[in-house]
Design an enzyme around this catalytic site. Sequence first.
Site, PDB file in Angstrom:
ATOM      1  N   VAL A 136      11.717  -4.348   2.455  1.00 16.08           N
ATOM      2  CA  VAL A 136      12.364  -3.182   1.850  1.00 16.08           C
ATOM      3  C   VAL A 136      12.836  -2.367   3.052  1.00 16.08           C
ATOM      4  O   VAL A 136      12.043  -1.704   3.710  1.00 16.08           O
ATOM      5  CB  VAL A 136      11.404  -2.367   0.962  1.00 16.08           C
ATOM      6  CG1 VAL A 136      12.077  -1.070   0.503  1.00 16.08           C
ATOM      7  CG2 VAL A 136      10.943  -3.183  -0.234  1.00 16.08           C
ATOM      8  N   PRO A 137      14.122  -2.449   3.367  1.00 16.74           N
ATOM      9  CA  PRO A 137      14.619  -1.914   4.645  1.00 16.74           C
ATOM     10  C   PRO A 137      14.780  -0.397   4.659  1.00 16.74           C
ATOM     11  O   PRO A 137      15.887   0.141   4.737  1.00 16.74           O
ATOM     12  CB  PRO A 137      15.961  -2.632   4.798  1.00 16.74           C
ATOM     13  CG  PRO A 137      16.429  -2.833   3.394  1.00 16.74           C
ATOM     14  CD  PRO A 137      15.180  -3.117   2.603  1.00 16.74           C
ATOM     15  N   CYS A 138      13.662   0.309   4.639  1.00 17.60           N
ATOM     16  CA  CYS A 138      13.689   1.769   4.666  1.00 17.60           C
ATOM     17  C   CYS A 138      14.335   2.287   5.950  1.00 17.60           C
ATOM     18  O   CYS A 138      14.850   3.406   5.977  1.00 17.60           O
ATOM     19  CB  CYS A 138      12.292   2.332   4.485  1.00 17.60           C
ATOM     20  SG  CYS A 138      11.064   1.716   5.655  1.00 17.60           S
ATOM     21  N   HIS A 139      14.352   1.455   6.993  1.00 15.24           N
ATOM     22  CA  HIS A 139      14.995   1.871   8.244  1.00 15.24           C
ATOM     23  C   HIS A 139      16.506   2.023   8.078  1.00 15.24           C
ATOM     24  O   HIS A 139      17.140   2.678   8.885  1.00 15.24           O
ATOM     25  CB  HIS A 139      14.668   0.880   9.368  1.00 15.24           C
ATOM     26  CG  HIS A 139      15.168  -0.502   9.142  1.00 15.24           C
ATOM     27  ND1 HIS A 139      14.530  -1.400   8.294  1.00 15.24           N
ATOM     28  CD2 HIS A 139      16.250  -1.154   9.633  1.00 15.24           C
ATOM     29  CE1 HIS A 139      15.200  -2.542   8.286  1.00 15.24           C
ATOM     30  NE2 HIS A 139      16.247  -2.419   9.092  1.00 15.24           N
ATOM     31  N   ARG A 140      17.075   1.439   7.022  1.00 16.00           N
ATOM     32  CA  ARG A 140      18.512   1.540   6.763  1.00 16.00           C
ATOM     33  C   ARG A 140      18.871   2.767   5.940  1.00 16.00           C
ATOM     34  O   ARG A 140      20.017   2.930   5.534  1.00 16.00           O
ATOM     35  CB  ARG A 140      19.003   0.279   6.041  1.00 16.00           C
ATOM     36  CG  ARG A 140      18.853  -0.978   6.863  1.00 16.00           C
ATOM     37  CD  ARG A 140      19.370  -2.200   6.119  1.00 16.00           C
ATOM     38  NE  ARG A 140      18.938  -3.405   6.813  1.00 16.00           N
ATOM     39  CZ  ARG A 140      18.647  -4.551   6.221  1.00 16.00           C
ATOM     40  NH1 ARG A 140      18.761  -4.675   4.907  1.00 16.00           N
ATOM     41  NH2 ARG A 140      18.250  -5.579   6.934  1.00 16.00           N
TER      42      ARG A 140
END
Length: 177
Positions: A136-140
């Site tokens: 889950v690419p929360c960094h994006r």
Amino acid sequence: MTTGFTVFDTAIGVCGLAWRDDVVIGTSLPEGSAARTRAWLARRFPDAVEGTPPAPVQAVVEGIVALLGGARPDLTSVELDFSGVPEFNRRAYEVARTIPPGKTLTYGDIAQRLGQPGSAQAVGQAMGHNPFPIIVPCHRVLAAGGKDGGFSARGGVGTKRRMLVIEGALADEPTLF
């Protein structure tokens, strides 16, 4: 049921992943060393035993390593265990999973896509509690105006920016040295 975890080297440090049967139950960004990542996973998943992941989970590990190495594997089909995750957070994570490598959305963009335009702060809180970083690419997910926002992983926003540079979402920034 078999519950296990593994730690593995990536371009940003030693990450970790926990699974139950063939389903991912959590991931970890680097904690500073293999021992710290291992200890973090053991605390978070006390019933898990460190070991070799089953083939489907090993494929996820390889996908994470590839992504953090600059490739663009598709991790959207990775099965995640959302039990215990609040409904709002789960929905926000589902939207975040649609952001491809090299792209970003803002907390407000996700709030709009959820049909709750006033919930950008709640989206930020959800991303801060993401049990599946990288998959889950929360960094994006950025703050308004393309600002970094926060990042709860070790290294904070610096780790977030490093991941975005690897993915091509940010230009590699010059340093003072």
